[in-house]
Motif scaffolding. Structure first.
Motif, PDB file in Angstrom:
ATOM      1  N   LYS A   1      35.160  42.835  52.043  1.00  8.47           N
ATOM      2  CA  LYS A   1      35.934  42.907  51.335  1.00  8.47           C
ATOM      3  C   LYS A   1      35.395  41.800  49.465  1.00  8.47           C
ATOM      4  N   GLU A   2      36.650  42.764  49.108  1.00 11.85           N
ATOM      5  CA  GLU A   2      36.871  41.457  47.843  1.00 11.85           C
ATOM      6  C   GLU A   2      37.779  41.149  47.217  1.00 11.85           C
ATOM      7  N   LYS A   3      38.508  40.419  46.156  1.00  9.35           N
ATOM      8  CA  LYS A   3      39.154  38.918  45.961  1.00  9.35           C
ATOM      9  C   LYS A   3      39.330  40.644  44.730  1.00  9.35           C
ATOM     10  N   PHE A   4      41.134  40.885  44.848  1.00  2.00           N
ATOM     11  CA  PHE A   4      40.881  41.893  43.407  1.00  2.00           C
ATOM     12  C   PHE A   4      42.404  41.347  42.552  1.00  2.00           C
TER      13      PHE A   4
ATOM     14  N   ASN B   1      47.483  39.341  44.710  1.00  2.00           N
ATOM     15  CA  ASN B   1      48.376  39.754  46.507  1.00  2.00           C
ATOM     16  C   ASN B   1      47.105  41.128  46.692  1.00  2.00           C
ATOM     17  N   ILE B   2      46.228  40.710  46.446  1.00  2.17           N
ATOM     18  CA  ILE B   2      45.606  42.335  46.401  1.00  2.17           C
ATOM     19  C   ILE B   2      44.207  42.055  46.766  1.00  2.17           C
ATOM     20  N   ASN B   3      43.375  42.291  48.119  1.00  2.00           N
ATOM     21  CA  ASN B   3      41.961  42.514  48.773  1.00  2.00           C
ATOM     22  C   ASN B   3      41.089  43.775  48.135  1.00  2.00           C
ATOM     23  N   LEU B   4      40.269  44.048  48.048  1.00  6.46           N
ATOM     24  CA  LEU B   4      39.400  45.260  48.482  1.00  6.46           C
ATOM     25  C   LEU B   4      38.554  45.530  49.618  1.00  6.46           C
ATOM     26  N   GLN B   5      39.223  46.286  50.694  1.00  5.15           N
ATOM     27  CA  GLN B   5      38.684  46.988  51.600  1.00  5.15           C
ATOM     28  C   GLN B   5      37.498  47.395  51.242  1.00  5.15           C
TER      29      GLN B   5
ATOM     30  N   TRP C   1      39.998  33.666  29.629  1.00  4.39           N
ATOM     31  CA  TRP C   1      40.398  34.491  30.701  1.00  4.39           C
ATOM     32  C   TRP C   1      39.516  34.819  31.394  1.00  4.39           C
ATOM     33  N   ASN C   2      39.774  34.976  32.643  1.00  6.17           N
ATOM     34  CA  ASN C   2      38.826  35.205  33.764  1.00  6.17           C
ATOM     35  C   ASN C   2      38.667  37.394  34.082  1.00  6.17           C
ATOM     36  N   GLY C   3      39.332  38.031  33.458  1.00 11.31           N
ATOM     37  CA  GLY C   3      40.171  39.025  33.728  1.00 11.31           C
ATOM     38  C   GLY C   3      41.193  40.115  34.113  1.00 11.31           C
ATOM     39  N   THR C   4      42.139  38.609  35.064  1.00 10.66           N
ATOM     40  CA  THR C   4      42.048  39.263  35.838  1.00 10.66           C
ATOM     41  C   THR C   4      44.129  39.450  35.668  1.00 10.66           C
ATOM     42  N   LYS C   5      44.625  40.580  35.480  1.00 12.61           N
ATOM     43  CA  LYS C   5      46.171  40.055  34.951  1.00 12.61           C
ATOM     44  C   LYS C   5      46.596  39.989  36.426  1.00 12.61           C
ATOM     45  N   ASP C   6      47.722  38.937  35.982  1.00 13.38           N
ATOM     46  CA  ASP C   6      48.765  38.672  37.163  1.00 13.38           C
ATOM     47  C   ASP C   6      49.551  37.939  35.896  1.00 13.38           C
ATOM     48  N   MET C   7      51.092  37.857  37.138  1.00  9.79           N
ATOM     49  CA  MET C   7      51.871  37.141  36.520  1.00  9.79           C
ATOM     50  C   MET C   7      52.161  35.877  36.947  1.00  9.79           C
ATOM     51  N   TYR C   8      52.008  35.515  38.430  1.00  6.69           N
ATOM     52  CA  TYR C   8      52.413  34.174  38.476  1.00  6.69           C
ATOM     53  C   TYR C   8      50.964  33.422  38.885  1.00  6.69           C
TER      54      TYR C   8
END
Length: 647
Positions: free
Chosen positions: A130-133, A136-140, A322-329
């Motif tokens: 499992k890794e963090k996406f 609010n989303i992790n990827l199995q 920027w770490n490359g993660t798109k987010d709104m929170y």
């Protein structure tokens, strides 16, 4: 959500599942015809084919709780090495607080035909991780073992979720053909869902089967598609998930007898209020008091609001990577500044918070980036967005700011943000705004060359990049370093470069220049007393990027663009022009695009001017034939040769 369920007094999973059927294939029973398949008869170019894709989603109740279950069973045939990427599977898991969706009953097996017998290789537990996406989303994730050309891959799992509002959509079309796709969505009568189809593949079957339970009715919606062709990406498309054939589902409201209607989807105004009061959004901007001192230090002595905005923008842009993660929170901004790195939300909400500390009117604008898909205004769901930028009011104008990209000046949004409309989150200005590019991708190539009788060209080439073209150059230049950039730049060119010079590399508010002194030995052709030469030593469009006669999707360039090529060629003594391309102007309807070409002679010098302008970003399907023909004529014009004859 649990509080809503208390009043239902519903129980048992069995009545819910009794409406639906089971997967049309049994796990582990692989027909020999599928094992021996060498090519897919309906698409001989296919690298793989999804033989069967079955899904079933339903909500289960107890007296105190409700859960969403999603069962999936997939079988895939690998035909070529290009299909090996289908052996890597990702299952998104939503999480919030301490609750997270979970996968159970995961099985995955690779089947290979060896000496006429089917040999099975099962997925081992150490192949699952499992890794963090994002927030609010992790990827199995898991990868099938022992995959070869000719393998059949099969997996199944059940996803269990407490987030019943996240009812799964279903995608019928992928990058490879799908022989059969089937989906059951079971809705209790008290749950009202919005349903909308997208794409160009109509279901073979759509039916609704209902079954009355002791306490309520279950409506089972059933979709089947067969022989679905592979989705083919075309040039200048946004997110392919906007166009693949798919059924989208969204829980609108819950109506429980004796209780008020519970709005789930709500309204955009409700989302606006929720975000303004959210810890990771509105309260982050209003809070984060440690930023006040720094904001005041950066703007001491300044009275012009635009100067203050520029100072704060420059500080955030240079201080936070920027770490490359798109987010709104956003996360805790103090931690973000300590780490000097963060998500798009961390960076842009930090920018908003610092501006707010200076009493500069600032709001946030929610976006869906180009790789996330366009927003449907009729479905007010926060999940349609994945990004947030700042909107600053200066006088009577609103300036959109994104500090994640160090290679763009203030007021120019990254290209990923140019995707239709944005939603302003504001106490006073809530509403929709059109996200329009504030710059072009503009490149001017200026060449001054001397032609020798041997066909050698000697001289200088200067590139000037502006707007998004300058951003693209700077990203490559600083990522590679000057030496490696030059090496890569020349990799596809038959040039002997004597020297290279770069100007304004780090000044993002200015155009950037690259100059090369060079010899070109293999561009002109000498045949007897004739010299044949294409005037484009660089930048020639040799083939039409739009190859299909008809197109089902819009052409989205993202931003306007302009490419200018200026060339001055000094002719060798004793040669005269035998043939010179004629001037040409090619226009798209409504001035959507223009191509201008001229070649003139003045004494012993030839002057070539070529200018391509695409003046708007989006071309709908009806405009495609004009656009394709426009490029056909451009390619033909740029292919014309200059012919010189020895006197």
């Amino acid at each position: 959500m649990k509080a809503l369920i208390f009043g239902l007094h519903l129980a048992l999973l069995a009545p819910l599942c009794a409406v639906a059927q089971k997967s049309p294939v049994k796990f582990g029973e692989i027909p020999m015809d599928d094992m021996t398949m060498k090519t897919y008869t309906k698409d001989s170019s296919a690298s793989a084919v999804i033989l069967s894709d079955y899904g079933e989603a339903y909500i289960t109740f107890t007296a105190v709780d409700a859960n969403l279950s999603f069962e999936r069973h997939v079988r895939i045939k690998i035909l070529k090495k290009d299909g090996f990427d289908l052996a890597d599977v990702e299952i998104p898991l939503y999480h919030e607080g301490t609750d997270e969706e979970r996968v159970s009953k995961l099985k995955a097996t690779t089947y290979n035909l060896e000496n006429g017998k089917i040999v099975e290789t099962d997925l081992s537990k150490d192949g699952i991780f499992k890794e963090k996406f994002n927030r609010n989303i992790n990827l199995q994730k898991f990868t099938f073992p022992n995959v070869k050309e000719g393998s059949v891959l099969e997996y199944s799992y059940t996803l269990v979720s407490e987030f019943i509002t996240n009812f799964p959509d279903w995608q019928f079309q992928y990058d490879v053909p799908v022989r059969r796709s089937e989906y059951w969505a079971l809705f209790p009568e008290y749950f009202t869902f919005q349903k909308y189809m997208q794409g160009y593949i109509a279901p073979t079957v759509y039916e609704v089967k209902s079954k009355n339970n002791t306490d309520f009715r279950i409506d089972a919606h059933h979709w089947v598609t067969e022989n679905v062709p592979a989705f083919k990406e075309e040039p200048f498309m946004t997110c392919k998930s906007d166009y693949v054939s798919k059924i989208n589902l969204a829980l609108s409201h819950i109506t429980i007898p004796g209780q008020p209607i519970k709005e789930i989807m709500g309204t955009w105004q409700k989302l606006n209020t929720t975000l303004l009061e959210s810890d990771g959004f509105g309260k982050t901007i209003a809070g984060s008091g440690f930023l006040k001192k720094k904001a005041e230090e950066l703007t001491v002595g300044m009275t012009d609001p635009q100067q203050k905005v520029a100072a704060i923008f420059s500080y955030v842009q240079k201080s936070l990577e920027w770490n490359g993660t798109k987010d709104m929170y956003a996360d805790n901004l103090k931690t973000v500044f300590e780490n000097k790195k963060g998500t798009a939300a961390d960076i842009n909400l930090a920018l908003a918070s610092m501006l707010e500390k200076l009493d500069i009117p600032v709001d946030m604008v929610l976006l869906s980036t180009r790789d996330h898909g366009f927003v449907r205004e009729q479905y007010p769901m926060a999940s349609q967005f994945n990004y947030a930028v700042c909107s600053v009011t200066l006088g009577d104008k609103a300036l959109l700011l994104d500090a994640t990209d160090r290679f763009l000046p203030m007021g120019i949004l990254p290209e990923r943000c140019l995707n239709g409309q944005g939603l302003v989150i504001s106490k006073t200005k809530h509403g929709w705004i059109l996200i329009q590019p504030k710059a072009k991708a503009r490149t001017v190539v200026n060449t001054e060359l001397v032609l020798n009788p041997t066909g050698e060209l000697k001289g200088k080439v200067k590139y000037t990049h502006e707007g998004y073209a300058a951003r693209e150059f700077r990203q490559a230049y600083f990522a590679k370093g000057e030496q490696e950039y030059v090496k890569g730049f020349l990799a596809d060119k038959t040039w002997e470069v004597e020297s290279s010079e770069f100007q304004n590399q780090a000044e993002v508010s200015q155009s950037v220049n690259q100059l090369h002194a060079l010899n070109i030995n293999e561009h002109a052709t000498v045949a007897g007393n004739m010299i044949y030469m294409n005037p484009f030593v660089v930048g020639q469009t040799k083939e039409n990027i739009f190859k299909l006669e008809a197109r089902e999707y819009p052409v989205d360039f993202g931003k306007p663009m302009e490419k200018t090529y200026l060339c001055r060629i000094t002719l060798p003594d004793g040669y005269a022009v035998e043939e010179l391309p004629k001037p040409r102007v090619i226009m798209l309807p409504n001035n959507a695009g223009k191509y201008t070409y001229s070649a003139t002679q003045s004494g012993n010098q030839l002057n070539i001017v070529s200018m391509l302008q695409i003046n708007k970003s989006l071309f709908v399907m009806d405009e495609y034939p004009h656009l394709r023909e426009f490029y056909n004529q451009l390619v033909a014009k740029q292919a014309e040769q200059i012919v010189l004859k020895k006197l």
